[in-house]
Enzyme design. Structure first.
Site, short mmCIF file in Angstrom:
data_model
loop_
_atom_site.label_atom_id
_atom_site.label_comp_id
_atom_site.label_asym_id
_atom_site.label_seq_id
_atom_site.Cartn_x
_atom_site.Cartn_y
_atom_site.Cartn_z
N LYS A 1 1.04 -1.05 -0.14
CA LYS A 1 0.04 0.18 0.15
C LYS A 1 0.73 1.23 0.08
CE LYS A 1 -4.01 1.83 2.71
NZ LYS A 1 -4.73 1.98 3.83
N SER B 1 -9.54 2.03 3.14
CA SER B 1 -8.85 2.51 2.39
C SER B 1 -8.07 1.76 1.46
CB SER B 1 -8.11 3.66 3.06
OG SER B 1 -7.15 2.93 3.98
N SER C 1 -9.78 -0.63 7.43
CA SER C 1 -9.17 -0.62 5.89
C SER C 1 -8.37 -1.77 5.30
CB SER C 1 -8.24 0.78 5.79
OG SER C 1 -8.95 1.91 5.75
N1 GLN Z 1 -13.09 3.78 6.63
C1 GLN Z 1 -12.44 4.38 8.09
C2 GLN Z 1 -11.76 5.79 7.85
O1 GLN Z 1 -12.20 6.56 6.69
C3 GLN Z 1 -11.16 3.79 8.09
C4 GLN Z 1 -9.83 3.97 7.46
C5 GLN Z 1 -8.69 2.98 7.77
O2 GLN Z 1 -8.86 2.22 8.55
N2 GLN Z 1 -7.45 3.54 7.26
O3 GLN Z 1 -11.34 6.24 8.64
#
Ligand code: GLN
Length: 472
Positions: free
Chosen positions: A75, A150, A174
């Site tokens: 990532k 994400s 995420s």
């Molecule tokens: N969807 C969550 C957010 O937008 C989780 C993001 C993540 O785990 N990086 O904060």
């Protein structure tokens, strides 16, 4: 096509001369090109082909590392020396770090082949991969839908066979949520299990790094390599790393809890039914299943979005045009340079979170929001502590719905946040969780089941996942 089920089969094929590592890596590189419309990768490292002969030789003469020849995507929030690190943001578009993240370095030291960097939501903030300066990622199962976020690129790359495995990060879901949307395994480790050194911080007390793969053995293998104490990260734990692989099949009759708050209103019926089918299966296998309570669950989303935005507003203060990345041409004086660099460099979701986080930390509101959310975090942790006195594992849905359409939720950030309802608690409590793909809905979209375990009990988590892996 890939003719192996997991990494140990791949190694056997290479040893028996039935698979050439060079051809295997070429296959992935070609497949990435063929599927470029998925937009899963920000950068592809074509020159990784050059490593194949030396690694193949090591495999054959028995001197290879644990991950020899495993093709892994990273990532694009993790640093790799002399490669771009953009966090899918314009503010870091031209940034090249001078060091490598510990988790990635451990993969390299174990002879894995790093094939590229995957697209994600900007600074890992999002649930759909639509907040990326590199554009949205498409779900390989249905290209009109999001892959989740994400770590959407990391999940799509694994689901579409554009690599063997990938690393993602999980601050509030995420890894688990995109794994659920794409129909693969994704594991969020215990906070402190894997060093965060070289991970661009979003919310430092929540951020974790973990693997995606198409099978549980590879998840266990990658986890065993990236885990462990690191003097460069003071929050990494000094605790032994169990042998996740050999313990995979030591299945005991675990006690499993179903929290009633996770099966309440708002859960899609097909997901509900699919999970209860698996629960019945586990019952038949002799597992003890009980209903449990996690009474503060309804506050998890609010606490999560207060605490993580507060931490993000502080972490992202470093991107000011002076030291890192993008600097605005409009820089008449210092303040003007800061303001314009940040206004032009950050995307809308990042700005929204910086403003929210700055607000909850401001002197007049600190007690009302930030401090209160900290207290809720403690209560949530206590809910889990109590639950784990009675059960070894907690089983829930990963997401309230299957993958939604691209553009469906972009105009309503709150609705997007609510989709994180089942995943944020594990990050608030610091415990591990895994997504297990358990089938498809009527539209053919993957359904995910989440299992959570107590801190540092990834062994139990993986062995229950292995039951489903083997029954596939
Ligand atoms: N969807 C969550 C957010 O937008 C989780 C993001 C993540 O785990 N990086 O904060």
């Amino acid at each position: 096509m890939l003719n192996y089920k997991n990494h140990s089969e791949k190694i056997s094929l290479i040893k028996e001369d039935k698979l050439s590592l060079r051809e295997n890596v070429s296959f992935f590189l070609d497949n990435i090109k063929r599927n470029s419309n998925l937009n899963a990768y920000n950068f592809v490292f074509d020159d990784c082909l050059m490593q194949t002969s030396s690694i193949e030789q090591k495999i054959k003469n028995g001197s290879a590392g644990k991950l020899a020849g495993m093709v892994i995507a990273i990532k694009d929030v993790l640093a790799i020396k002399q490669q771009p690190l953009t966090c899918s943001s314009n503010i870091l578009r031209d940034f090249i770090p001078t060091y490598t993240a510990t988790a990635v370095q451990k993969l390299i030291d174990a002879d894995a082949i790093i094939i590229g960097k995957t697209n994600c939501d900007e600074f890992a903030m999002g649930s759909s991969n639509e907040n990326s300066a590199f554009g949205a990622v498409l779900n390989p199962v249905d290209k009109s839908r999001v892959p989740g976020g994400s770590s959407g690129g990391s999940a799509a790359a694994v689901a579409a066979s554009l690599c063997d495995a990938s690393l993602g990060t999980d601050t509030g879901g995420s890894i688990r949520q995109p794994a659920a949307f794409c129909g693969i395994y994704g594991l969020k480790p215990t906070y402190g299990r894997v060093s965060r050194y070289g991970l661009t911080a979003f919310a430092s007390s929540f951020d974790t790094i973990g693997p995606f793969a198409r099978n549980v053995e590879d998840i266990a293998l990658v986890l065993s390599v990236i885990s462990g104490y690191d003097e460069k990260d003071s929050t990494s734990f000094r605790t032994d790393v169990p042998d996740f692989i050999t313990k995979l099949n030591s299945i005991k009759k675990f006690r499993i809890g179903l929290p009633k708050e996770y099966f309440a209103e708002g859960l899609n019926e097909e997901i509900h039914n699919a999970i209860f089918e698996k629960v019945e299966y586990l019952k038949k296998q002799g597992f003890e299943i009980t209903e449990i309570e996690l009474p503060h669950t309804e506050y998890s989303i609010s606490a999560y979005y207060i605490l993580t935005t507060a931490e993000a507003s502080s972490n992202l203060a470093r991107f000011d045009g002076a030291r890192y990345g993008f600097r605005s041409k409009e820089d008449k004086n210092l303040l003007n340079m800061y303001v314009n660099s940040r206004s032009e460099g950050f995307g809308n979701e990042i700005k929204r979170r910086i403003m929210l986080g700055t607000y909850v930390l401001s002197s007049g509101y600190y007690d009302a929001y930030y401090r209160k959310a900290q207290k809720v975090r403690r209560l949530l942790k206590q809910d889990f502590d109590k639950a784990f006195e009675k059960v070894d594992l907690i089983l829930t849905p990963t997401t309230p719905t299957t993958a939604f359409k691209i553009g469906e939720k972009t105009s309503d950030p709150l609705e997007m946040y609510l989709g994180d309802i089942y995943t944020t608690s594990a990050n608030l409590a610091g415990i591990p969780g895994i997504n297990i793909p358990i089938g498809k809905d009527k539209q053919g979209l993957p359904i995910g089941m989440q299992v959570m375990a107590n801190q540092f009990d990834e062994v139990t988590l993986l062995s229950v996942a292995q039951i489903f892996n083997l029954s596939e």
